[in-house]
Design a protein around this motif. Structure first.
Motif, PDB file in Angstrom:
ATOM      1  N   ALA A 275      29.086  84.049 -26.121  1.00 26.12           N
ATOM      2  CA  ALA A 275      30.010  83.609 -25.076  1.00 26.12           C
ATOM      3  C   ALA A 275      30.699  84.805 -24.419  1.00 26.12           C
ATOM      4  O   ALA A 275      30.866  84.843 -23.186  1.00 26.12           O
ATOM      5  N   LEU A 276      31.105  85.772 -25.223  1.00 21.60           N
ATOM      6  CA  LEU A 276      31.737  86.974 -24.665  1.00 21.60           C
ATOM      7  C   LEU A 276      30.778  87.719 -23.743  1.00 21.60           C
ATOM      8  O   LEU A 276      31.177  88.212 -22.677  1.00 21.60           O
TER       9      LEU A 276
ATOM     10  N   ALA B 163      28.411  86.467 -21.989  1.00 25.40           N
ATOM     11  CA  ALA B 163      28.315  85.719 -20.733  1.00 25.40           C
ATOM     12  C   ALA B 163      29.499  86.024 -19.821  1.00 25.40           C
ATOM     13  O   ALA B 163      29.336  86.241 -18.607  1.00 25.40           O
ATOM     14  N   ALA B 164      30.701  86.053 -20.399  1.00 27.09           N
ATOM     15  CA  ALA B 164      31.896  86.330 -19.601  1.00 27.09           C
ATOM     16  C   ALA B 164      31.902  87.765 -19.080  1.00 27.09           C
ATOM     17  O   ALA B 164      32.284  88.017 -17.929  1.00 27.09           O
TER      18      ALA B 164
ATOM     19  N   SER C 207      29.339  89.638 -18.456  1.00 24.40           N
ATOM     20  CA  SER C 207      28.346  89.736 -17.391  1.00 24.40           C
ATOM     21  C   SER C 207      28.933  89.237 -16.069  1.00 24.40           C
ATOM     22  O   SER C 207      28.734  89.850 -15.012  1.00 24.40           O
TER      23      SER C 207
ATOM     24  N   ALA D  40      29.075  92.157 -28.214  1.00 22.55           N
ATOM     25  CA  ALA D  40      28.891  91.534 -26.903  1.00 22.55           C
ATOM     26  C   ALA D  40      28.519  92.578 -25.855  1.00 22.55           C
ATOM     27  O   ALA D  40      27.662  92.346 -24.991  1.00 22.55           O
TER      28      ALA D  40
ATOM     29  N   GLN E  46      36.138  81.334 -20.751  1.00 25.74           N
ATOM     30  CA  GLN E  46      35.295  81.491 -19.576  1.00 25.74           C
ATOM     31  C   GLN E  46      33.830  81.650 -19.987  1.00 25.74           C
ATOM     32  O   GLN E  46      32.930  81.053 -19.381  1.00 25.74           O
ATOM     33  N   GLY E  47      33.599  82.434 -21.043  1.00 22.82           N
ATOM     34  CA  GLY E  47      32.235  82.650 -21.502  1.00 22.82           C
ATOM     35  C   GLY E  47      31.595  81.394 -22.055  1.00 22.82           C
ATOM     36  O   GLY E  47      30.395  81.158 -21.847  1.00 22.82           O
ATOM     37  N   ARG E  48      32.370  80.590 -22.756  1.00 24.60           N
ATOM     38  CA  ARG E  48      31.818  79.355 -23.311  1.00 24.60           C
ATOM     39  C   ARG E  48      31.425  78.369 -22.214  1.00 24.60           C
ATOM     40  O   ARG E  48      30.471  77.617 -22.357  1.00 24.60           O
TER      41      ARG E  48
ATOM     42  N   ALA F 136      28.098  79.907 -20.900  1.00 23.95           N
ATOM     43  CA  ALA F 136      27.016  80.211 -21.845  1.00 23.95           C
ATOM     44  C   ALA F 136      25.771  79.364 -21.621  1.00 23.95           C
ATOM     45  O   ALA F 136      24.641  79.872 -21.643  1.00 23.95           O
TER      46      ALA F 136
ATOM     47  N   LYS G 241      23.883  80.361 -18.514  1.00 20.16           N
ATOM     48  CA  LYS G 241      23.352  81.722 -18.613  1.00 20.16           C
ATOM     49  C   LYS G 241      22.466  81.907 -19.842  1.00 20.16           C
ATOM     50  O   LYS G 241      22.141  83.030 -20.215  1.00 20.16           O
TER      51      LYS G 241
END
Length: 648
Positions: free
Chosen positions: A50-51, A53-54, A56, A82, A163-165, A168, A171
């Motif tokens: 998840a991190l 993804a955020a 990125s 991450a 935000q990452g979750r 995820a 992405k």
């Protein structure tokens, strides 16, 4: 995702493998507000994904550099992985570094994203932000005091994770591809050296080099996923990062983060780690605590302690020498173990410890023997940031106190005519960051790294370290002087926190002494000696007598060795202020910056060799309003032929 051994060549791939094969096992534990909180390997993998993804979404690109400024925390290590998931390079920095000390590494690495532990770290970053324009995002973990921070670049870890979750799932394919895209030869970490010999250098290490060294070291001591380790040393030091991030990824064992440095020992007792890493400075501090408690104990307890430790040392020495232990000692060992050794190990949180290591600096053989006498399997490691840390290590059943053991698997050693140690290893660094000239100077065309350490291989194939090449000196009569060896002998005494031995090019050896304020103040209280502060305590004649007796004991030991008899310490001065990293005289890992010390205390050194009994030292107006301090200089009893140097 590839899960065979050949495919696990980066830390994100290892994390995914651990999530699949040991998903419900604990990966990392943290004590927070008195409660241990556990993160499993599966939970850690989900959080890292998840991190990634955020990050990125916030512009982190492959090859970029991500700084991490904080203590050992699960979120710090999740952020490391991450960043590496996306092909970025993790740059751990020292949490106690000043704002000014953070500028150089951030500028040189062109840091774009920073993970900071709390308000203190964020404030330092905001202070230098105008000078570090590459920073695009600052992520903080603990939100205490951060409610009114409205800077665009600043975001909480919780908000970034959320935000990452949310991103995820959308992405997922991209993240899978990014993890697969990583390769063992990619840069994983950028560590900045301690700076004992000059400005800190940025050392680039790959995934493959670190995984190789961690695998070899783990195999040597049979580390498995059932082991437990403590993470309490600065993550900016490669040693801590290897034991709390690299090896857990390779082996799958659990790492425990104490609540704070103040609760470290109590937290260790609760966890009972089986694997432990300590610097000599940490071991010296533990020995000082031991000594203080024994000195304050009753006469009977003191007598039992001393008798038990004499027996323990006798047994340990015979075992190390491969000699038979006497019947009396063999029968008495279980009794002493019940009465003394067991309770002492438990007090240290080492009752379940299977293996412990000391690294980062030379350690006194007496200090090593003390812990081994308690039944703690403490062994030395030798290496450096550039060598991937694991160059040589002592083996079970073959420990020699004055060596660091044989070379580890895959390491080749050779020596220059001046005895400088050269290393060739799969763990060698890739380069000094953006400094091809220094890289070429440190590594020759055949892949040998010049360590800057002097040493040799003994008859049993063990590596013995003499000292840093630049620190090894000779007296005027040609007698070799290795300052580190003398300093370690002095620091074995609980009243001496740090020592600086001098003598190169001189007619005798002198020393600057930094007393341990806790041990000496308690001793002074027992002697009913009044004092008003550290400087006053350090200047008392009674304290000079205490330290002189300790140095005399060292001299007596040196006199018994013909090779060291002429290196006995003949004069000393006690510093009025503790040596401190904030003053630039120590590195952040506690090593001496000898050049800085020589410049700052030059008048004291000149006075010692000039025969003066006192000297006034300018210590600067930023030291508690004082501008000068009066330092006394005293002679010490020497034994035998060393006395001839007094008249020189």
């Amino acid at each position: 995702m590839t899960t065979d051994k050949a495919g696990k060549d980066t830390f994100p791939k290892l994390l995914l493998h651990n999530s699949m094969v040991r998903g419900e096992l604990p990966a990392i534990r943290e004590k927070s507000r008195g409660i241990w909180r556990t993160t499993t390997w599966r939970d850690l993998s989900d959080e890292v994904k998840a991190l990634a993804a955020a990050l990125s979404a916030r512009g982190l690109e492959r090859g970029a550099h991500v700084a991490l400024v904080g203590d050992n925390r699960p979120r710090l290590y999740a952020a490391m992985c991450a960043a590496q998931w996306l092909g970025a390079v993790a740059v751990p920095l020292y949490q106690d570094a000043t704002a000014e000390e953070l500028v150089l590494p951030i500028q040189r690495a062109e840091i774009t994203h920073v993970f900071a532990e709390n308000q203190e770290q964020v404030d330092k970053l905001l202070e230098i932000l105008p000078r570090c324009p590459t920073i695009r995002c600052i992520v903080y973990d603990k939100d205490r005091g951060m409610r009114h921070y409205k800077w665009e670049q600043v975001i909480s870890y919780s908000a970034l994770l959320q935000q990452g979750r949310e991103l995820a799932s959308s992405k997922s394919d991209f993240l899978q591809a990014e993890a697969e895209r990583g390769a063992g030869q990619d840069a994983a970490f950028l560590f900045f050296t301690s700076g004992t010999t000059g400005p800190a250098k940025g050392v680039v290490l790959t995934h493959a080099s670190l995984i190789d060294r961690a695998s070899v070291a783990a195999a040597a001591d049979g580390l498995t996923d059932s082991d437990v380790a403590m993470a309490y040393l600065p993550p900016g030091w490669i040693g801590q990062c290897l034991f709390s991030y690299v090896q857990p990824m390779v082996v799958g064992y659990c790492v425990c983060c104490p609540e704070s440095s103040d609760t470290m020992l109590a937290d260790m007792r609760e966890v009972g780690p089986s694997c432990f890493l300590a610097t000599p400075r940490v071991l010296e501090a533990l020995l000082t605590q031991f000594s203080i408690r024994i000195e304050e104990a009753g006469g009977l307890n003191q007598a039992l302690y001393r008798r038990g430790m004499v027996a323990a040392r006798r047994i340990a020495e015979r075992e190390l020498a491969g000699e038979a232990v006497s019947v009396t000692d063999r029968l008495g060992a279980p009794v002493w173990g019940l009465l003394l050794y067991g309770p002492l190990r438990d007090m240290l949180g080492m009752s379940r410890m299977r293996v412990a290591y000391t690294a980062g600096d030379a350690v006194s053989p007496d200090l090593l023997m003390f812990f081994r006498s308690l039944g703690i399997n403490l062994k030395q490691l030798y290496g450096s940031t550039e060598t991937g840390f694991f160059v040589a290590m002592q083996r079970n059943g073959k420990v020699k106190l004055d060596t660091v053991g044989p070379a580890t698997e895959g390491v080749e050693l050779k020596f220059t005519a001046e005895r400088e140690i050269l290393v060739r290893s799969p763990g060698l660094f890739k380069e000094y960051h953006r400094d091809p000239e220094k890289t070429a100077q440190a590594r020759n065309g055949e892949g040998w790294f010049y360590t800057g350490d002097a040493g040799y291989i003994d008859g049993d194939g063990h590596l013995r370290i003499i000292d840093r090449m630049k620190d090894v000196g000779v007296l005027k009569d040609g007698t070799p002087v290795a300052p580190k060896d003398l300093e370690n002998k002095l620091k074995f005494f609980p009243y001496i926190k740090e020592a600086v031995a001098l003598g190169n090019g001189r007619d005798k050896v002198c020393a600057l002494i930094d007393i341990d304020p806790t041990a000496v103040s308690r001793w002074a209280d027992r002697q009913e000696i009044s004092y008003t502060g550290h400087a006053d305590l350090a200047s008392r004649d009674e304290v000079y007598g205490l330290i002189a007796n300790a140095i005399a004991d060292v001299n007596a030991a040196l006199a018994r060795d013909p090779a060291q008899a002429k290196t006995q310490i003949q004069r000393f001065a006690i510093l009025s202020k503790e040596l401190d990293a904030d003053d630039g005289v120590l590195t952040r890992t506690g090593k001496l910056r000898r050049d800085v010390i020589a410049q700052r205390y030059g008048p004291v050194v000149d006075a010692m060799y000039g025969g003066q009994s006192e000297v006034r030292l300018d210590i600067g107006s930023d030291h508690a309003g004082e501008e000068t301090a009066e330092l006394k200089i005293r002679d010490v009893k020497v034994v035998g032929s060393a006395q001839v140097n007094r008249a020189a």
